[in-house]
Design a protein around this motif. Structure first.
Motif, mmCIF file in Angstrom:
data_model
loop_
_atom_site.group_PDB
_atom_site.id
_atom_site.type_symbol
_atom_site.label_atom_id
_atom_site.label_comp_id
_atom_site.label_asym_id
_atom_site.label_seq_id
_atom_site.Cartn_x
_atom_site.Cartn_y
_atom_site.Cartn_z
ATOM 1 N N ASN A 322 -0.269 -33.946 -32.785
ATOM 2 C CA ASN A 322 0.807 -32.946 -32.981
ATOM 3 C C ASN A 322 0.205 -31.531 -32.677
ATOM 4 N N GLY A 323 0.838 -31.024 -31.645
ATOM 5 C CA GLY A 323 0.153 -29.722 -31.264
ATOM 6 C C GLY A 323 1.155 -28.593 -32.308
ATOM 7 N N VAL A 324 0.139 -27.291 -32.361
ATOM 8 C CA VAL A 324 0.856 -26.299 -32.874
ATOM 9 C C VAL A 324 0.869 -25.026 -32.041
ATOM 10 N N THR A 325 2.316 -24.673 -32.000
ATOM 11 C CA THR A 325 2.541 -23.489 -30.943
ATOM 12 C C THR A 325 1.932 -22.115 -31.462
ATOM 13 N N GLY A 333 12.340 -15.863 -22.082
ATOM 14 C CA GLY A 333 12.797 -14.821 -22.139
ATOM 15 C C GLY A 333 11.702 -13.635 -21.879
ATOM 16 N N SER A 334 12.121 -12.487 -22.071
ATOM 17 C CA SER A 334 10.835 -11.373 -21.762
ATOM 18 C C SER A 334 10.584 -10.629 -23.065
ATOM 19 N N ALA A 335 10.985 -11.108 -24.225
ATOM 20 C CA ALA A 335 10.545 -10.436 -25.372
ATOM 21 C C ALA A 335 9.126 -10.613 -25.520
ATOM 22 N N THR A 336 8.414 -9.813 -26.629
ATOM 23 C CA THR A 336 6.981 -9.946 -26.801
ATOM 24 C C THR A 336 6.583 -11.302 -27.523
ATOM 25 N N ASN A 337 7.707 -11.883 -28.116
ATOM 26 C CA ASN A 337 7.402 -13.557 -28.934
ATOM 27 C C ASN A 337 7.752 -14.594 -27.832
ATOM 28 N N GLN A 338 8.064 -14.254 -26.451
ATOM 29 C CA GLN A 338 8.615 -15.300 -25.568
ATOM 30 C C GLN A 338 7.671 -15.234 -24.466
ATOM 31 N N GLN A 365 -1.262 -11.368 -24.142
ATOM 32 C CA GLN A 365 -2.030 -12.235 -24.996
ATOM 33 C C GLN A 365 -1.786 -12.010 -26.417
ATOM 34 N N TRP A 366 -2.237 -13.102 -27.091
ATOM 35 C CA TRP A 366 -1.509 -13.392 -28.328
ATOM 36 C C TRP A 366 -3.004 -13.344 -29.055
ATOM 37 N N LYS A 367 -2.822 -12.573 -30.215
ATOM 38 C CA LYS A 367 -4.238 -12.713 -31.182
ATOM 39 C C LYS A 367 -4.147 -13.955 -32.226
ATOM 40 N N LYS A 368 -5.045 -14.502 -32.530
ATOM 41 C CA LYS A 368 -5.223 -15.591 -33.601
ATOM 42 C C LYS A 368 -4.347 -15.465 -34.629
ATOM 43 N N GLY A 369 -3.815 -16.305 -34.753
ATOM 44 C CA GLY A 369 -2.821 -16.543 -36.047
ATOM 45 C C GLY A 369 -1.436 -15.483 -36.024
ATOM 46 N N ASP A 370 -1.313 -14.848 -34.992
ATOM 47 C CA ASP A 370 0.045 -14.039 -34.836
ATOM 48 C C ASP A 370 0.658 -14.590 -33.521
ATOM 49 N N THR A 371 1.952 -15.154 -33.782
ATOM 50 C CA THR A 371 2.679 -15.979 -32.889
ATOM 51 C C THR A 371 3.960 -15.057 -32.610
ATOM 52 N N THR A 372 3.945 -14.037 -33.273
ATOM 53 C CA THR A 372 5.263 -13.129 -33.041
ATOM 54 C C THR A 372 5.084 -11.925 -32.230
ATOM 55 N N ASN A 373 3.880 -11.595 -32.086
ATOM 56 C CA ASN A 373 3.835 -10.262 -31.436
ATOM 57 C C ASN A 373 2.761 -10.547 -30.177
ATOM 58 N N GLY A 374 3.335 -10.778 -29.064
ATOM 59 C CA GLY A 374 2.495 -10.741 -27.876
ATOM 60 C C GLY A 374 2.232 -9.280 -27.183
#
Length: 613
Positions: A322-325, A333-338, A365-374
């Motif tokens: 089971n993968g984790v996103t 989309g073009s938002a920073t969480n997409q 780029q997405w920092k470790k543990g932060d899946t909402t703010n690329g």
């Protein structure tokens, strides 16, 4: 104090055995890394002062060496081997074990005195190990191994057991001496005091500091020892308690200091600037995984950043299904969480995920543990061919020496470089007029680029425009000298190039300088069997030579051990879908330093992580 080798009376004493071996096995005068085994001398061993067991060992060696010399017509060939045939090590020959990987290099030189067998140092050490566990080679001398020093309580001596050797440890002034007592085992049946006193008198003849007459009263000695022990025990307990308290305090402070130092060192090691005039010089061998170690003199070691990526993964490793996103996963989309049809992937050492956001024309780029703010690292200014823009970026990598981001700007037919410095608003063109898809960099900082339009891979020195052809380049096709829409690349430390040959449904490997490659995965037509692939894309090779492939059309990740005829599935999406164990067409593939697997799930607009178990 008694000093003993742990050997039985059936074996020759190690010092005598080593004396004999020094006559039989001598360092070659022309090459310090080779030894000459004198067979004629070895045949005379029976005349030496050796026990039966050791004479039989020598006979076995002589028999096998002489048999081989008689049966081998090309014995001077460096590939000639002893006893049971080509490919055997000395250890295999003498112990009749299976053939190992390492080769035994032996040559025979006949002369008027007999036959000499020339051995490498390693094989000379194996021969010594076969003959005895108690001797070793140090430099060019064969000598007994260090002996154990044992503190013996006199009250525990039992004259019926073999506690004694013919070696005693004595201290004279400030030096430690090991000398023979000349009291063999057969005298142990005498009363212990007579035995020890007799040995002591013999010892006194060698050291003038010993009294000429000595009597031993064991009862007095035990009483004195008990009195000393009873007085020392309370003081020792008190001292131990105070030391423990001090140690706990010191350990706590040291741990805090070490954590601080480690943090600062990691920051420094990651940010080594290319403007340094000299390489950083260290006197230690434990360094960050991102650094390559090499010696410059006997007294100094230098480090420089690895440019090629290395992954140490066990051959039996398994991953969660089971993968984790860890990036995207909120629709296209073009938002920073997409993300919007992501393509290439790079996972940095701190588990920062960097993705090529294909239709958003950006690298994010997405920092470790932060899946909402690329965070946008390059592009993000709409599709276009300006230096501040990208158009369908594909492969990406980080130049570990400069931390620059290198990007395949596919639709703009160019390779561009973006600086990581804050405030950077545009990139620079490295290579133009190339339909690039995949990128790799070796330890010499050569850049490898796949050209999907010309069905070839070229190697470039940074700043070079034309490059050198290293794979394909013979038109599209499925020959071993051809490729058909090559995409992702991987280069190992030997500069072997792995190419994801997408439309041929295979992965190819090209050794440095070769005109043809070899198929290392797939190549059996498009399909779902374990021998097949379907439009493969992302590839990674670990330090064991195991290949990992994003099998795009089959929605699975496969593992192909080096030389394997078929692969195995390590993460199986089975059918296309958006579940935690499903994929919507795999693209880029990567590992982090811990062995966790990352995969770009294109149609689900996300990056999935599968943890190693």
């Amino acid at each position: 104090l008694l000093v003993t080798w742990d050997w039985t009376s059936e074996l020759t004493r190690p010092d005598r055995l080593s004396t004999v071996l020094n006559k039989v096995l001598k360092q070659d005068v022309t090459d310090a890394n080779k030894f000459r085994y004198d067979i004629s001398q070895a045949k005379e061993v029976r005349r030496q002062d050796l026990k039966l067991y050791d004479r039989q060992k020598f006979d076995e060696v002589v028999k096998r060496l002489t048999t081989n010399s008689q049966n081998t017509s090309h014995i001077s060939d460096a590939g000639a081997h002893l006893g049971i045939g080509l490919g055997s090590t000395l250890y295999d020959v003498l112990n009749h074990t299976e053939i190992y990987k390492d080769r035994y290099n032996a040559t025979s030189n006949d002369n008027e005195n007999g036959t000499n067998i020339i051995l490498t140092r390693r094989d000379a050490e194996k021969l010594i190990q076969f003959l005895s566990d108690y001797i070793e080679i140090e430099g060019n001398i064969i000598k007994p191994k260090p002996i154990d020093v044992k503190l013996v309580n006199f009250g525990l001596f039992n004259t019926s057991s073999k506690l004694f050797s013919s070696i005693v440890y004595v201290k004279r002034r400030t030096k430690v001496h090991v000398v023979p007592l000349r009291c063999p085992y057969r005298y142990i049946s005498r009363p212990f005091t007579d035995w020890l006193a007799g040995g002591y008198h013999r010892l006194s003849s060698r050291f003038d500091v010993f009294p000429k007459n000595l009597t031993i009263d064991l009862e007095v000695m035990k009483a004195n020892m008990s009195a000393i022990e009873s007085r020392l025990n309370p003081k020792l307990a008190s001292l131990e308690s105070r030391l423990n308290e001090k140690l706990v305090s010191v350990e706590s402070r040291l741990n805090q200091k070490l954590v601080s130092i480690e943090s600062k060192l990691n920051e420094k090691l990651v940010s080594i600037e290319p403007t340094m005039n000299d390489d950083l010089v260290l006197d230690a061998t434990t360094m960050n995984d991102d650094l390559v170690l090499y010696a410059t003199t006997m007294n100094e070691v230098k480090i420089q950043p690895y440019r090629s990526r290395t992954f140490n993964i066990s051959a039996n490793a398994k991953w969660t299904q089971n993968g984790v996103t860890v990036a995207g996963g909120h629709g296209n989309g073009s938002a920073t969480n997409q993300l919007n049809w992501p393509e290439g992937l790079y996972v940095d050492d701190d588990q920062t995920v960097i993705a090529a956001d294909w239709l958003n024309a950006r690298i994010i780029q997405w920092k470790k543990g932060d899946t909402t703010n690329g965070q946008v690292a390059a592009g993000g200014n709409g599709q276009g061919n300006g230096l501040h823009q990208l158009n369908r970026p594909a492969g990406i990598l980080i130049d570990k020496e400069t931390n620059n981001l290198i990007i395949c700007d596919y639709a703009n037919r160019r390779v561009v470089r973006w600086s990581p410095r804050s405030g950077t608003t545009q990139g620079e063109i490295l290579i133009d007029n190339i339909q690039c898809w995949g990128l790799a960099m070796d330890e010499q900082r050569y850049l490898y680029v796949s050209d999907a339009g010309k069905h070839e891979v070229r190697r470039y020195q940074l700043g070079e425009q034309n490059g050198t052809l290293v794979a394909g380049g013979n038109g599209q096709g499925d020959g071993l000298n051809q490729l058909k829409f090559p995409t992702y690349l991987f280069v190992d430390r030997q500069q072997k190039i792995y190419v994801s040959d997408n439309n041929n449904h295979r992965v190819m490997k090209w050794a440095k300088g070769e005109k043809e490659g070899i198929v290392v995965a797939g190549g059996q037509g498009q399909g779902k069997a374990l021998t097949q692939l379907s439009y493969p894309l992302g590839i990674v090779v670990d330090t064991l030579g195991t290949l990992y492939v994003a099998d795009q059309g089959n929605h699975r990740v496969m593992r192909w051990p080096q030389g394997a005829k078929q692969g195995s599935v390590i993460v199986d999406g089975n059918v296309e879908g958006a579940g935690a164990k499903q994929f919507g067409y795999l693209r880029g593939l990567s590992f982090d330093r811990r062995g966790n697997l990352y995969a770009v799930d294109e149609n689900n607009h996300r990056v999935q992580r599968f943890s190693i178990t």
